[in-house]
Design an enzyme around this catalytic site. Structure first.
Site: not given
Length: 763
Positions: A431, A539, A555-556, A643-644, A718
């Site tokens: 860095r 993801r 998402d699908e 995860e979200d 959650r």
């Protein structure tokens, strides 16, 4: 004329003869006629030249401020060399780089011995390493080794002093003369000299030490760390007293100090002189002699008055209400008030000559502190008065950034130490000082991703640049059906129709193989299938196929129109460091249960934007995978729909900013389609009673049946996820907001032809 010239010549010759006979000894001494020109050039007289200047005091004594109990710099250096035989160590000569090339930068901590107690502070240091992404339990994989022997306090008068360290470390098969070892130390030496003596030979080990003096510090090898107390938090830590990007009110005091005054011994000279700058108005300098067992034996005529004045002011009040804080040396060069001043946004005025400042290899302290001199104490008040208010504000803002980025917890101090060492291993991928000294700081800027500031989402404004004008749609599919469902086909069609879409990536996370290429819809942009590992964290893996700065995570079963996608992307390009999306949640503190909760109700506040339909920068994939410890990724893989939340917590912890919600059509189906997951629990489906990415409002949770039970279980998971993340980070990083961005003229009673995104208001 000839006679006159002869007399002049004889007079000149006689003068030189007189000078030679009566002053020749001095001329020869200064080598005016010597062939050694190097000696002739030296300055005259030199005050340490004993043959020219008769000494009334020994030159070594002149550097001790008249205190015979203090060691001179030469004696201190000799004491250091007697203990640290490898004083010439550099990374190239005393570090085995090959150990780090095999498995990367991994750190191994020695197993703790039952009969060997360790201090609370050293326990925090070891815990910081063992909970981090650097840790490995296998010494064969390790690049760096940490002793289990507590080396923080090497004052042999201390109760925490560990004896016979030399004998113990020689018995370690991994010691290897200290090579590739890192030793932490906060206190060295003892009364009255407090030298750098640790009481054992560190060999070729790297020393991470507080109160490092510049003579003993080995540049590019050792690391100077701050002195911190045993109460310093393990992780998280308290935030600074000045909010980010805020202007503090004018402080009552210009310059303050309140602390101990040493009557004898090292450090007494500076603190004894502090009373000279006290004016009782805007400069407050208070000292007390009332400390230690024998203070009354040594007290002087000022002690009684100083002790009375000392009790009139509160230390915390002075910190809050002063612009500058004096940070003089104590018995050692460093002191606790250095970190206290940083946290309080009180600009440190350093009076500790020869102190190697903490992490000075990476941190530019000229932007956050005033470097004073112990010998020029009386000039300090006039010097700080001359600093322009704009620069004072810049100083204060920088103190808050440095405190939060590197010093607010033991975790950050330890991780900064390790990252500085890691940067030395690959200088070409290290860095820059710009990255270390600019928000969000070096710990959150991974050189493995890039070393160019323009590749990160935080520095576009400073560089006058913008993120790329295209995005990558990243669709996660978990459906078990052999054929593609209608929601997926509609979603691919809507996304590919965006003028900003560069490519579509489909993450196939099921056991069944994906449909053949002929079954997928024809699109105007490339469509690529990626086989996942059937983990929730997949993801956010940094796939090389993602070539654009922006990622649209989907998402699908997400239902979006092309206009919604276009508008959200335009908004994201103005806020590339944030998450910008559609379905939102908000967190809250539940005082009855004593834990954090979250709600998906349509309220005016939000703090989470679900990644089932959201834009963010691709760098967060690297940060998620490479920055977060393995334990957090395992937590995500074990809890449904966690995860979200972790991604939102991570981005909020980095930016200190909330996500942004954008306009979403209201005319959607009232019920979300039930997803059949390829794994137990139906990965990715919003729990019943939660807002899905597509519906405008939350469908009523089913009170009976399997769906209601599954939804309740996911909601509970959650909640658990959120609270476990708060425990890992040490605080709640999420930031609430009441902002939603709509297009200009959205819902206004004007012609649709005047609106840029007319389809946002149509079914």
């Amino acid at each position: 004329m000839q006679t006159r010239k002869k007399y002049i010549f004889l007079t000149f010759l006689a003068s030189w003869l007189l000078i030679f006979f009566f002053g020749g000894d001095q001329l020869r001494r200064f080598a005016f006629f010597s062939g050694r020109k190097a000696e002739a050039r030296r300055n005259w007289p030199r005050w340490t030249d004993r043959s020219l200047l008769k000494n009334f005091a020994d030159p070594e004594d002149l550097q001790r401020d008249g205190d015979p109990s203090l060691l001179s710099p030469r004696e201190r250096r000799a004491a250091w060399l007697s203990v640290y035989k490898s004083s010439r160590c550099r990374m190239e000569s005393c570090f085995d780089f090959s150990r780090c090339e095999r498995n990367g930068f991994k750190v191994f901590t020695y197993p703790r011995e039952r009969d060997q107690p360790i201090s609370e502070s050293y326990g925090k240091i070891l815990a910081s390493i063992e909970r981090s992404r650097y840790y490995t339990p296998n010494p064969e994989e390790a690049c760096l080794f940490i002793l289990s022997i507590d080396t923080l306090d090497r004052d042999h008068l201390s109760a925490q002093y560990v004896r016979d360290v030399d004998e113990k470390i020689r018995g370690f098969p991994l010691w290897n003369g200290g090579r590739n070892h890192l030793i932490f130390n906060l206190y060295s030496g003892t009364w009255p000299n407090y030298t750098g003596d640790l009481g054992f030979d560190i060999g070729q080990a790297i020393l991470a030490k507080a109160s490092f003096d510049t003579e003993s510090f080995r540049p590019g090898f050792d690391v100077s760390i701050p002195l911190f107390s045993k109460d310093h938090p393990q992780r998280g830590g308290e935030r600074g007293w000045l909010s980010q990007d805020s202007v503090p009110p004018k402080k009552k005091y210009l310059l303050v100090f309140k602390g101990k005054r040493y009557l004898t011994g090292i450090g007494s000279g500076t603190r004894n002189a502090l009373h000279h700058i006290h004016n009782g108005k805007d400069i407050i300098s208070l000292t007390t002699c009332k400390h230690g067992k024998d203070w009354e034996k040594h007290k002087d005529t000022r002690c009684d008055k100083d002790n009375v004045d000392y009790e009139k002011f509160d230390y915390q009040e002075l910190l809050h209400n002063s612009t500058f804080c004096i940070v003089p040396r104590g018995r050692r060069l460093g002191s606790f008030r250095f970190l206290e001043a940083l946290q309080a946004a009180c600009v440190p005025v350093l009076l500790s000559d020869g102190w190697e400042l903490p992490f000075a290899e990476a941190i530019d302290w000229s932007k956050a502190a005033v470097m004073g001199s112990e010998r020029l104490l009386l000039q300090i008040p006039s010097a700080v008065r001359c600093i322009h208010p704009e620069r004072v504000l810049a100083f204060q803002q920088q103190t808050q950034f440095l405190w939060d980025a590197y010093f607010s917890s033991v975790d950050k101090i330890v991780h900064t130490t390790l990252e500085i060492i890691k940067d030395r291993l690959s200088p070409l991928r290290s860095r820059s000082r710009f990255l270390w000294n600019t928000v969000p700081g070096g710990l959150l800027v991974l050189p493995d991703f890039s070393t160019h500031p323009g590749d990160f989402p935080f520095f576009y404004l400073q560089h006058g640049s913008s993120p790329s004008e295209k995005f990558t749609a990243f669709i996660r599919v978990v459906s078990q059906a052999g054929s593609l469902s209608q929601p997926i086909l509609r979603l691919i069609h809507a996304v590919s129709g965006s003028q900003y879409c560069a490519q579509i990536l489909v993450l196939w996370s099921c056991e069944k193989p994906p449909p053949p290429s002929g079954k997928w819809p024809q699109t105007t942009v490339p469509l690529t299938i990626i086989q996942g590992r059937r983990k929730l964290s997949d993801r956010f893996f940094p796939y090389t196929a993602i070539q654009t700065d922006a990622v649209l995570s989907l998402d699908e079963h997400t239902s979006l129109s092309t206009s919604e996608v276009d508008f959200a992307f335009v908004v994201w390009r103005s806020f590339p460091e944030r998450i910008v999306g559609f379905p939102a949640l908000s967190h809250f503190w539940d005082p009855e249960q004593g834990r954090w909760g979250y709600t998906s109700k349509w309220t005016n506040e939000l703090s989470i934007v679900l990644t089932a339909a959201a834009f963010y920068h691709r760098y967060y994939h690297s940060l998620f995978t490479e920055y977060l410890p393995v334990g957090l990724q395992e937590l995500v893989d074990g809890l449904a729909a966690c995860e979200d939340i972790l991604m939102n917590v991570l981005v909020a912890a980095v930016t200190k900013l909330p996500p942004i919600k954008v306009t979403q059509r209201k005319q959607h189906k009232d019920t979300a389609p039930q997803q059949v997951g390829c794994m137990d629990g139906g990965v990715g489906t919003p729990p019943s009673g939660e807002c899905s990415p597509s519906p405008p409002r939350c469908p009523a949770a089913k009170a009976k049946g399997t769906a209601g039970a599954d939804g309740s279980q996911r909601f509970s998971q959650r909640q658990d996820c959120l609270n476990q993340l708060v425990d890992w980070f040490g605080y709640m990083p999420l930031v609430s907001s009441q902002l939603r961005l709509d297009p200009v003229l959205f819902k206004d009673q004007v012609s649709v032809l005047r609106k840029k995104y007319p389809r946002l208001e149509r079914p």
